[in-house]
Design a protein around this motif. Structure first.
Motif, PDB file in Angstrom:
ATOM      1  N   GLU A   1       0.878  -0.912   0.011  1.00 62.84           N
ATOM      2  CA  GLU A   1       0.295   0.061  -0.036  1.00 62.84           C
ATOM      3  C   GLU A   1       0.466   1.358  -0.083  1.00 62.84           C
ATOM      4  OE1 GLU A   1      -3.839   0.728  -0.369  1.00 62.84           O
ATOM      5  OE2 GLU A   1      -3.768  -2.084  -0.944  1.00 62.84           O
ATOM      6  N   ILE A   2       2.002   0.992   0.375  1.00 65.13           N
ATOM      7  CA  ILE A   2       2.926   2.581   1.176  1.00 65.13           C
ATOM      8  C   ILE A   2       3.440   2.285  -0.106  1.00 65.13           C
ATOM      9  CG2 ILE A   2       5.178   3.334   1.720  1.00 65.13           C
ATOM     10  CD1 ILE A   2       4.245   1.974   4.353  1.00 65.13           C
ATOM     11  N   GLU A   3       4.073   1.685  -1.696  1.00 60.95           N
ATOM     12  CA  GLU A   3       4.730   1.422  -2.483  1.00 60.95           C
ATOM     13  C   GLU A   3       3.701   2.360  -3.353  1.00 60.95           C
ATOM     14  OE1 GLU A   3       8.030   0.337  -4.149  1.00 60.95           O
ATOM     15  OE2 GLU A   3       8.448   0.276  -2.022  1.00 60.95           O
ATOM     16  N   LYS A   4       2.550   2.160  -3.303  1.00 61.75           N
ATOM     17  CA  LYS A   4       1.646   2.776  -4.388  1.00 61.75           C
ATOM     18  C   LYS A   4       1.648   4.232  -4.771  1.00 61.75           C
ATOM     19  CE  LYS A   4      -1.885  -1.771  -3.971  1.00 61.75           C
ATOM     20  NZ  LYS A   4      -2.911  -1.661  -3.499  1.00 61.75           N
ATOM     21  N   THR A   5       2.275   4.430  -3.036  1.00 57.71           N
ATOM     22  CA  THR A   5       1.403   6.009  -3.191  1.00 57.71           C
ATOM     23  C   THR A   5       3.493   6.697  -3.680  1.00 57.71           C
ATOM     24  OG1 THR A   5       2.822   5.921  -0.702  1.00 57.71           O
ATOM     25  CG2 THR A   5       0.624   5.884  -0.972  1.00 57.71           C
ATOM     26  N   LYS A   6       3.981   5.923  -4.700  1.00 55.36           N
ATOM     27  CA  LYS A   6       4.875   6.226  -4.971  1.00 55.36           C
ATOM     28  C   LYS A   6       4.818   7.562  -5.784  1.00 55.36           C
ATOM     29  CE  LYS A   6       9.334   5.399  -7.510  1.00 55.36           C
ATOM     30  NZ  LYS A   6       9.941   3.928  -7.824  1.00 55.36           N
ATOM     31  N   VAL A   7       5.636   8.767  -5.340  1.00 58.03           N
ATOM     32  CA  VAL A   7       5.190  10.115  -6.811  1.00 58.03           C
ATOM     33  C   VAL A   7       7.204   9.989  -7.780  1.00 58.03           C
ATOM     34  CG1 VAL A   7       6.095  12.227  -6.384  1.00 58.03           C
ATOM     35  CG2 VAL A   7       4.513  11.114  -4.899  1.00 58.03           C
ATOM     36  N   GLU A   8       7.031   9.886  -8.473  1.00 55.74           N
ATOM     37  CA  GLU A   8       8.238  10.042  -9.488  1.00 55.74           C
ATOM     38  C   GLU A   8       9.114  11.791  -9.326  1.00 55.74           C
ATOM     39  OE1 GLU A   8      10.051   7.144 -10.919  1.00 55.74           O
ATOM     40  OE2 GLU A   8       8.313   6.020 -10.031  1.00 55.74           O
ATOM     41  N   THR A   9       9.478  11.713  -9.037  1.00 56.44           N
ATOM     42  CA  THR A   9      10.898  12.485  -9.505  1.00 56.44           C
ATOM     43  C   THR A   9      11.739  13.137 -10.336  1.00 56.44           C
ATOM     44  OG1 THR A   9      12.752  12.536  -7.407  1.00 56.44           O
ATOM     45  CG2 THR A   9      10.577  13.323  -7.063  1.00 56.44           C
ATOM     46  N   TYR A  10      11.778  13.617 -10.834  1.00 56.66           N
ATOM     47  CA  TYR A  10      13.177  13.711 -12.133  1.00 56.66           C
ATOM     48  C   TYR A  10      14.189  15.232 -11.525  1.00 56.66           C
ATOM     49  CZ  TYR A  10       9.664  12.320 -14.338  1.00 56.66           C
ATOM     50  OH  TYR A  10       8.138  11.550 -15.273  1.00 56.66           O
ATOM     51  N   SER A  11      15.505  14.784 -11.973  1.00 55.64           N
ATOM     52  CA  SER A  11      16.402  15.284 -11.561  1.00 55.64           C
ATOM     53  C   SER A  11      16.969  16.471 -13.063  1.00 55.64           C
ATOM     54  CB  SER A  11      17.885  14.651 -11.652  1.00 55.64           C
ATOM     55  OG  SER A  11      17.751  14.011 -12.895  1.00 55.64           O
TER      56      SER A  11
END
Length: 71
Positions: free
Chosen positions: A58-68
């Motif tokens: 469930e925590i993994e589903k909340t991942k926010v992708e960021t870009y350098s």
């Protein structure tokens, strides 16, 4: 060390252990259960358990992708 999903043993956590893992208070976990929201849980008699693998999923589903930022 790499771990395959098949190697992960399902561990059941108490509400206290789940609180320590997630940072949610015991009261918040209890309120979520009564409202049927939040993490999935199991009841055995009056005891409540959470499956660690389901909490982490469930925590993994909340991942926010960021870009350098390119300089």
């Amino acid at each position: 060390m790499s771990t395959n999903k098949e190697d992960i043993r399902d561990v059941f956590l108490s509400p206290k252990e789940t609180s320590e893992l997630t940072g949610f208070s015991l009261k918040a976990l209890s309120n979520n259960r009564s409202q049927k929201i939040g993490f999935p849980y199991y009841k055995y008699g009056s005891k409540v358990f959470y499956k660690e693998s389901e909490i982490l999923s469930e925590i993994e589903k909340t991942k926010v992708e960021t870009y350098s930022k390119v300089s």
